[in-house]
Design a protein around this motif. Structure first.
Motif, short mmCIF file in Angstrom:
data_model
loop_
_atom_site.label_atom_id
_atom_site.label_comp_id
_atom_site.label_asym_id
_atom_site.label_seq_id
_atom_site.Cartn_x
_atom_site.Cartn_y
_atom_site.Cartn_z
N GLY A 26 29.09 74.68 -59.80
CA GLY A 26 28.00 75.81 -59.96
C GLY A 26 27.46 76.32 -58.55
N ALA A 27 27.99 76.00 -57.46
CA ALA A 27 27.40 76.39 -56.28
C ALA A 27 27.66 77.79 -56.04
CB ALA A 27 27.78 75.45 -55.06
N GLU A 28 26.89 78.22 -55.16
CA GLU A 28 27.04 79.77 -54.71
C GLU A 28 27.81 79.33 -53.09
OE1 GLU A 28 25.28 83.88 -53.40
OE2 GLU A 28 24.17 82.58 -54.57
N VAL A 29 29.17 79.42 -52.85
CA VAL A 29 29.84 78.89 -51.81
C VAL A 29 30.18 80.11 -50.58
CG1 VAL A 29 31.62 77.42 -50.79
CG2 VAL A 29 30.73 77.03 -53.21
N TYR A 30 29.56 79.59 -49.59
CA TYR A 30 29.87 80.51 -48.47
C TYR A 30 30.99 79.80 -47.37
CZ TYR A 30 25.76 83.46 -49.69
OH TYR A 30 25.00 84.27 -50.21
N VAL A 31 32.12 80.47 -47.22
CA VAL A 31 32.76 79.93 -46.14
C VAL A 31 33.20 80.74 -45.00
CG1 VAL A 31 35.48 79.17 -46.20
CG2 VAL A 31 34.31 78.91 -48.40
N VAL A 32 33.04 80.08 -43.77
CA VAL A 32 33.36 80.64 -42.44
C VAL A 32 34.71 79.83 -41.99
CG1 VAL A 32 32.73 80.89 -40.39
CG2 VAL A 32 31.13 81.15 -41.90
N ALA A 33 35.64 80.61 -42.13
CA ALA A 33 37.08 79.83 -41.69
C ALA A 33 37.60 80.18 -40.45
CB ALA A 33 38.05 80.26 -42.97
N GLY A 34 38.03 79.44 -39.91
CA GLY A 34 38.97 79.77 -38.97
C GLY A 34 40.53 80.12 -39.15
N PRO A 35 41.55 80.59 -38.38
CA PRO A 35 42.94 80.77 -38.92
C PRO A 35 43.50 79.62 -39.67
CG PRO A 35 42.77 80.41 -36.60
CD PRO A 35 41.26 80.56 -37.04
N ALA A 75 35.33 79.91 -31.54
CA ALA A 75 33.92 79.09 -31.96
C ALA A 75 32.61 79.87 -31.69
CB ALA A 75 33.55 77.83 -30.90
N GLN A 76 32.76 80.87 -30.79
CA GLN A 76 31.46 81.83 -30.68
C GLN A 76 31.60 82.53 -31.94
OE1 GLN A 76 29.15 81.75 -28.28
NE2 GLN A 76 28.10 83.01 -29.81
N GLU A 77 32.46 82.93 -32.65
CA GLU A 77 32.50 83.75 -33.88
C GLU A 77 32.20 83.06 -34.96
OE1 GLU A 77 36.44 85.47 -34.31
OE2 GLU A 77 36.20 87.03 -32.46
N MET A 78 32.50 81.75 -34.82
CA MET A 78 32.16 80.87 -36.08
C MET A 78 30.89 80.73 -36.10
SD MET A 78 33.92 77.09 -37.27
CE MET A 78 35.39 78.04 -37.91
N PHE A 79 30.17 80.29 -34.75
CA PHE A 79 28.69 80.21 -34.77
C PHE A 79 27.98 81.40 -35.05
CE2 PHE A 79 25.00 80.85 -32.38
CZ PHE A 79 24.14 79.78 -32.77
N ASP A 80 28.45 82.60 -34.68
CA ASP A 80 27.84 83.74 -35.02
C ASP A 80 27.40 83.91 -36.59
OD1 ASP A 80 27.35 84.31 -32.24
OD2 ASP A 80 28.96 85.69 -32.06
N ALA A 81 28.93 83.66 -37.15
CA ALA A 81 28.67 83.96 -38.64
C ALA A 81 27.88 82.89 -39.39
CB ALA A 81 30.21 84.04 -38.94
N SER A 82 27.85 81.65 -38.70
CA SER A 82 27.38 80.54 -39.60
C SER A 82 25.70 80.66 -39.53
CB SER A 82 27.80 79.47 -38.97
OG SER A 82 29.04 79.11 -39.06
N ALA A 83 25.40 81.02 -38.00
CA ALA A 83 23.81 81.20 -37.74
C ALA A 83 23.37 82.32 -38.71
CB ALA A 83 23.80 81.27 -36.37
N GLU A 84 23.92 83.30 -39.03
CA GLU A 84 23.23 84.18 -39.63
C GLU A 84 23.12 83.84 -41.24
OE1 GLU A 84 24.30 89.05 -41.12
OE2 GLU A 84 25.49 88.06 -39.66
N ILE A 85 24.12 83.17 -41.92
CA ILE A 85 23.98 82.42 -43.19
C ILE A 85 22.87 81.44 -43.23
CG2 ILE A 85 25.39 81.72 -45.16
CD1 ILE A 85 27.80 83.07 -43.74
#
Length: 404
Positions: free
Chosen positions: A228-237, A255-265
């Motif tokens: 039942g979760a609303e799942v957000y995935v930030v995925a590397g290649p 890593a920087q792109e992963m941080f930027d995407a995760s920090a926003e969410i």
């Protein structure tokens, strides 16, 4: 929990793995399930209806007409009778028919009439399983809402070794039992999962990375979605088959792109699971053009990447749960506990590279879980889907929304 009273249609298609359907039938019946078997025509070449009928204690169907009287096996009634439609093994041929709505036998007709949940356990040789047409069909049947019991790795009938073996009957039964007992414990909760490796560019064609496949993170994402979760995935290649439409999905590289995407969410999340294998260092300078081979040696100066878990851990609000992962090769427990405290995790999952069958790329894992309140849980070597279930159980025990 047993499967007492559950009605299961077991579809058996034309694969050498059909011999395992006898053991699977026995296990399902032992758990209390009513098992109705439907075979494809080609499955008759691999195992007899008499064997499966004896084990299921029901007649086995493989054609529309029951006997010389002309009475028919009603595929519509069969599809409405079942609580679960399970196909094990599923051949490439039957997979293609399911994906494209081709209805030329009793098994495919019943599938198209079924209103119950569907589980599919593919079985085929290594190269067949990796063929683009098969991968596309697997994605298609998953997009219909069917549950894929992904093939396991091991020795294949061709003599090759790799991914393509039908999930072992014992593992299938565990998946079926988990399906019937699963609750929507994460209903209404937002969960962020980082997964896969990162790639840190050296020049336009080279990079620094690691062997992470993203399989552990995907196992968690799939089960969270089912609960039942609303799942957000930030995925590397990553290079595994995924139906991205089920998630809020963001692809990143570094890593920087992963941080930027995760920090926003991150601020709006209830649970954050840091399952990605993020590169600790990246090149201090990225060459604008391909570096040409010249000297016998070459030095690349590295700089430390942002520590995503540490940075977001310092921003964690009181109602959030943070779960980290650690992969160690020495002093495993000590290093994991240190990360648990340093990065403000509520829980950390430790993998050891010294454990055979655990770690990167494989379908199995063996972990130790440490929580901030001092609890320790150790798993045996299990499928990553089973490890994911274990991790989610521990998250639920720590969460405030399930304490009642």
């Amino acid at each position: 929990m047993s499967l007492q009273g559950k009605r299961i249609i077991l579809g058996v298609s034309g694969s050498i793995a059909a011999y395992k359907s006898a053991h699977l039938t026995r296990l399902l019946v032992k758990e209390g399930a009513e098992v109705q078997i439907i075979m494809s025509t080609s499955a008759l070449d691999f195992i007899t209806p008499l064997t499966l009928s004896t084990l299921s204690k029901r007649p086995v169907y493989h054609q529309f007409q029951k006997d010389e009287t002309g009475e028919w096996n009603n595929h519509v009634e069969l599809g409405l009778w079942a609580d679960l439609f399970l196909v094990a093994p599923m051949s490439a041929n039957t997979l293609g028919k399911f994906a494209n709505g081709i209805c030329d036998n009793l098994l495919t007709a019943t599938y198209l009439s079924a209103r119950c949940p569907v589980m599919l356990a593919p079985a085929m040789d290594l190269d067949m399983y990796q063929h683009p047409s098969v991968r596309k069909n697997l994605e298609t049947v998953q997009s219909f809402g069917n549950h894929l019991l992904d093939a396991e790795s091991g020795e294949l009938a061709s003599g090759l070794s790799g991914k393509g073996r039908m999930m072992e009957p014992e593992h299938i039964v565990e998946q079926v039992k988990r399906f019937f007992t699963s609750k929507l414990d994460f209903q209404g909760k937002k969960v962020l999962i980082t997964l896969g490796p990162t790639q840190e560019a050296i020049d336009p064609v080279r990079y620094i990375s690691n062997h992470s496949s993203g399989k552990m993170g995907m196992a968690l994402a799939e089960q969270l979605k089912e609960q039942g979760a609303e799942v957000y995935v930030v995925a590397g290649p990553i290079h595994i088959s995924v139906d991205k439409s089920k998630f809020h999905w963001l692809d990143v590289m570094s890593a920087q792109e992963m941080f930027d995407a995760s920090a926003e969410i991150h601020p709006k999340m209830d649970v954050v699971i840091f399952a990605a294998a993020v590169a600790d260092y990246g090149p201090a300078e990225v060459a604008p053009e391909k570096i040409k081979k010249s000297e016998d040696t070459m030095q690349i100066r590295l700089k430390k990447n942002i520590d995503i878990a540490l940075t977001l851990g310092n921003q964690k609000h009181p109602n959030q749960l943070h779960v980290g992962f650690a992969l160690e090769t020495e002093n495993e427990s000590a290093h994991a506990k240190a990360k648990l405290a340093k990065k403000n995790f509520d829980m950390i999952v430790l993998n050891s590279m010294k454990e055979k069958g655990a770690g990167f790329r494989g379908d199995t894992n063996k972990v130790h879980i440490f929580t901030k309140n001092g609890k320790q849980v150790e798993s045996s070597l299990m499928q990553k889907s089973e490890i994911a279930s274990m991790i989610l159980d521990e998250i639920k025990k720590m969460s405030s929304w399930t304490e009642a």
